[in-house]
Design an enzyme around this catalytic site. Structure first.
Site, PDB file in Angstrom:
ATOM      1  CE1 TYR A   5    -152.622 -33.387  14.172  1.00 22.39           C
ATOM      2  CE2 TYR A   5    -153.735 -31.539  15.217  1.00 22.39           C
ATOM      3  CZ  TYR A   5    -153.788 -32.773  14.594  1.00 22.39           C
ATOM      4  OH  TYR A   5    -155.010 -33.383  14.378  1.00 22.39           O
TER       5      TYR A   5
ATOM      6  CB  SER B  97    -157.341 -30.688  13.248  1.00 25.20           C
ATOM      7  OG  SER B  97    -157.476 -30.307  14.608  1.00 25.20           O
TER       8      SER B  97
HETATM    9  N1  LIG Z   1    -159.228 -37.952  17.192  1.00 31.48           N
HETATM   10  C1  LIG Z   1    -159.288 -36.626  17.214  1.00 31.48           C
HETATM   11  O1  LIG Z   1    -159.669 -36.021  18.213  1.00 31.48           O
HETATM   12  C2  LIG Z   1    -158.929 -35.839  15.965  1.00 31.48           C
HETATM   13  C3  LIG Z   1    -159.277 -34.486  15.933  1.00 31.48           C
HETATM   14  C4  LIG Z   1    -158.959 -33.735  14.808  1.00 31.48           C
HETATM   15  C5  LIG Z   1    -158.313 -34.327  13.745  1.00 31.48           C
HETATM   16  N2  LIG Z   1    -157.986 -35.638  13.806  1.00 31.48           N
HETATM   17  C6  LIG Z   1    -157.291 -36.215  12.649  1.00 31.48           C
HETATM   18  O2  LIG Z   1    -157.938 -37.404  12.262  1.00 31.48           O
HETATM   19  C7  LIG Z   1    -156.994 -38.290  11.682  1.00 31.48           C
HETATM   20  C8  LIG Z   1    -157.100 -39.649  12.343  1.00 31.48           C
HETATM   21  O3  LIG Z   1    -156.760 -39.505  13.716  1.00 31.48           O
HETATM   22  P1  LIG Z   1    -157.174 -40.579  14.827  1.00 31.48           P
HETATM   23  O4  LIG Z   1    -157.602 -39.817  16.007  1.00 31.48           O
HETATM   24  O5  LIG Z   1    -158.083 -41.591  14.260  1.00 31.48           O
HETATM   25  O6  LIG Z   1    -155.740 -41.176  15.180  1.00 31.48           O
HETATM   26  P2  LIG Z   1    -155.199 -42.686  15.211  1.00 31.48           P
HETATM   27  O7  LIG Z   1    -156.182 -43.600  15.842  1.00 31.48           O
HETATM   28  O8  LIG Z   1    -153.830 -42.577  15.785  1.00 31.48           O
HETATM   29  O9  LIG Z   1    -155.105 -43.061  13.680  1.00 31.48           O
HETATM   30  C9  LIG Z   1    -154.113 -42.547  12.840  1.00 31.48           C
HETATM   31  C10 LIG Z   1    -153.999 -43.439  11.633  1.00 31.48           C
HETATM   32  O10 LIG Z   1    -153.019 -42.882  10.760  1.00 31.48           O
HETATM   33  C11 LIG Z   1    -152.181 -43.941  10.337  1.00 31.48           C
HETATM   34  N3  LIG Z   1    -150.869 -43.450   9.971  1.00 31.48           N
HETATM   35  C12 LIG Z   1    -150.000 -42.749  10.725  1.00 31.48           C
HETATM   36  N4  LIG Z   1    -148.875 -42.526  10.055  1.00 31.48           N
HETATM   37  C13 LIG Z   1    -149.037 -43.085   8.830  1.00 31.48           C
HETATM   38  C14 LIG Z   1    -148.232 -43.190   7.682  1.00 31.48           C
HETATM   39  N5  LIG Z   1    -146.994 -42.685   7.624  1.00 31.48           N
HETATM   40  N6  LIG Z   1    -148.733 -43.846   6.586  1.00 31.48           N
HETATM   41  C15 LIG Z   1    -149.963 -44.376   6.623  1.00 31.48           C
HETATM   42  N7  LIG Z   1    -150.773 -44.311   7.678  1.00 31.48           N
HETATM   43  C16 LIG Z   1    -150.305 -43.671   8.776  1.00 31.48           C
HETATM   44  C17 LIG Z   1    -152.143 -44.936  11.476  1.00 31.48           C
HETATM   45  O11 LIG Z   1    -151.905 -46.248  10.984  1.00 31.48           O
HETATM   46  P3  LIG Z   1    -150.521 -47.050  11.027  1.00 31.48           P
HETATM   47  O12 LIG Z   1    -149.852 -46.708  12.320  1.00 31.48           O
HETATM   48  O13 LIG Z   1    -150.958 -48.488  10.937  1.00 31.48           O
HETATM   49  O14 LIG Z   1    -149.773 -46.610   9.810  1.00 31.48           O
HETATM   50  C18 LIG Z   1    -153.571 -44.853  11.979  1.00 31.48           C
HETATM   51  O15 LIG Z   1    -154.398 -45.747  11.282  1.00 31.48           O
HETATM   52  C19 LIG Z   1    -155.625 -37.622  11.813  1.00 31.48           C
HETATM   53  O16 LIG Z   1    -155.295 -36.954  10.611  1.00 31.48           O
HETATM   54  C20 LIG Z   1    -155.854 -36.621  12.922  1.00 31.48           C
HETATM   55  O17 LIG Z   1    -154.973 -35.524  12.855  1.00 31.48           O
HETATM   56  C21 LIG Z   1    -158.265 -36.418  14.893  1.00 31.48           C
END
Ligand SMILES: NC(=O)c1ccc[n+]([C@@H]2O[C@H](COP(=O)([O-])OP(=O)(O)OC[C@H]3O[C@@H](n4cnc5c(N)ncnc54)[C@H](OP(=O)(O)O)[C@@H]3O)[C@@H](O)[C@H]2O)c1
Length: 263
Positions: free
Chosen positions: A165, A152
């Site tokens: 985080y 991130s």
């Molecule tokens: N969206 C943004 O703006 C943004 C910006 C920078 C970085 N990121 C990074 O991108 C990644 C994805 O984020 P997102 O925005 O797509 O969030 P999201 O929609 O909440 O997706 C997160 C995913 O991680 C999975 N997860 C959480 N805990 C887990 C565990 N213990 N074991 C296996 N899977 C797990 C969840 O699936 P389950 O609940 O089914 O396990 C879900 O599929 C993250 O690492 C986040 O920090 C996102």
């Protein structure tokens, strides 16, 4: 110098097996679809198996190959079984997208030991254990591979009430570099993508609030990103022909947010 190559060839992922963690929603869902659409067989992992099954069906309906695997990346002991299932179905995992993660906004003085440990367990320990398992298997098979860690811009910059985080994502960036250096001789490339704000179901409501709109005005492109806007950087880092000389990189996709002092 070799002959010119077409984009369709350079980004072709046929013959590759990709494991995407956190594929049950958001960015991971999109990453899995993009990799499958370009020829990779994808193993989609997360805790919510029902959602993974829906994605598996969607990918198959589009003509791709996918396998849903239940996995909690914070449970290190469960990770080898996910790789075993992947190998049984499709063969050695050659691309890993370490995407599972979450963020919780809380003033630091209110963060409990469980909050801290929970964040680290998924965002940093999980990335470490999944990468380590993939690397062990690639070395044993004497095969090259690509590991893509989803960091991130908060791994490089700071913001209030997100300390755990931020620390975890900073760790992901340094882990990426450490593994890139250590395993380059095995032809294993390790890179990170550092997204800025990307609209997913978790945050779309927030960006309609006054605070969300204020935040958006600080981004030079005056908007947040769409998950599809990470397709290019994902394919670049995944495809062996496209990024054979790229390892240890942190690729930012944030509309310019992390390099400006303006607001
Ligand atoms: N969206 C943004 O703006 C943004 C910006 C920078 C970085 N990121 C990074 O991108 C990644 C994805 O984020 P997102 O925005 O797509 O969030 P999201 O929609 O909440 O997706 C997160 C995913 O991680 C999975 N997860 C959480 N805990 C887990 C565990 N213990 N074991 C296996 N899977 C797990 C969840 O699936 P389950 O609940 O089914 O396990 C879900 O599929 C993250 O690492 C986040 O920090 C996102």
């Amino acid at each position: 110098m070799t002959a010119a190559i077409r984009a369709a060839d350079i980004f072709n992922l046929e013959g590759q097996v990709a494991l995407v963690t956190g594929a049950s929603s958001g960015l991971g869902w999109r990453f899995a679809k993009t990799l499958a659409a370009n020829g990779a067989k994808v193993v989609i992992a997360a805790r919510r198996l029902d959602r993974l099954k829906a994605l598996e069906e969607e990918i198959k309906a589009d003509g791709g190959e996918a396998l849903a695997v239940a996995l909690d990346t914070s449970d290190a002991a469960s990770i080898p079984a996910a790789f075993d299932a992947a190998e049984k179905a499709f063969g050695l995992v050659t691309i890993v997208v370490n995407n599972a993660g979450f963020s919780g906004i809380k003033p630091t003085v209110d963060v409990t030991a469980e909050d801290w440990r929970g964040t680290m367990a998924v965002n940093l320990d999980g990335v470490w254990f999944v990468a380590q398992e993939a690397i062990k298997r690639l070395i044993a098979a004497k095969q090259p591979g690509s590991i893509i860690n989803i960091a991130s811009i908060l791994g490089m910059r700071a913001s209030k009430t997100l300390a755990a985080y931020i620390a975890s994502k900073g760790g992901v960036i340094q882990l990426t570099r450490a593994l890139a250096v250590e395993f380059a001789r095995h032809k294993i490339r390790v890179n990170a993508i550092a997204p800025g704000y990307i609209e997913t179901e978790m945050n779309s409501d927030f960006f309609k609030t006054d605070k969300g709109e204020y935040l958006m005005r600080g981004i030079p492109q005056r908007r947040i990103g769409d998950p599809s806007e990470l397709d290019g950087v994902l394919l670049l880092l995944a495809a062996p022909k496209a990024s054979s000389f790229i390892t240890g990189s942190v690729m930012t996709a944030d509309g310019g947010q992390s390099i400006t002092l303006d607001h």
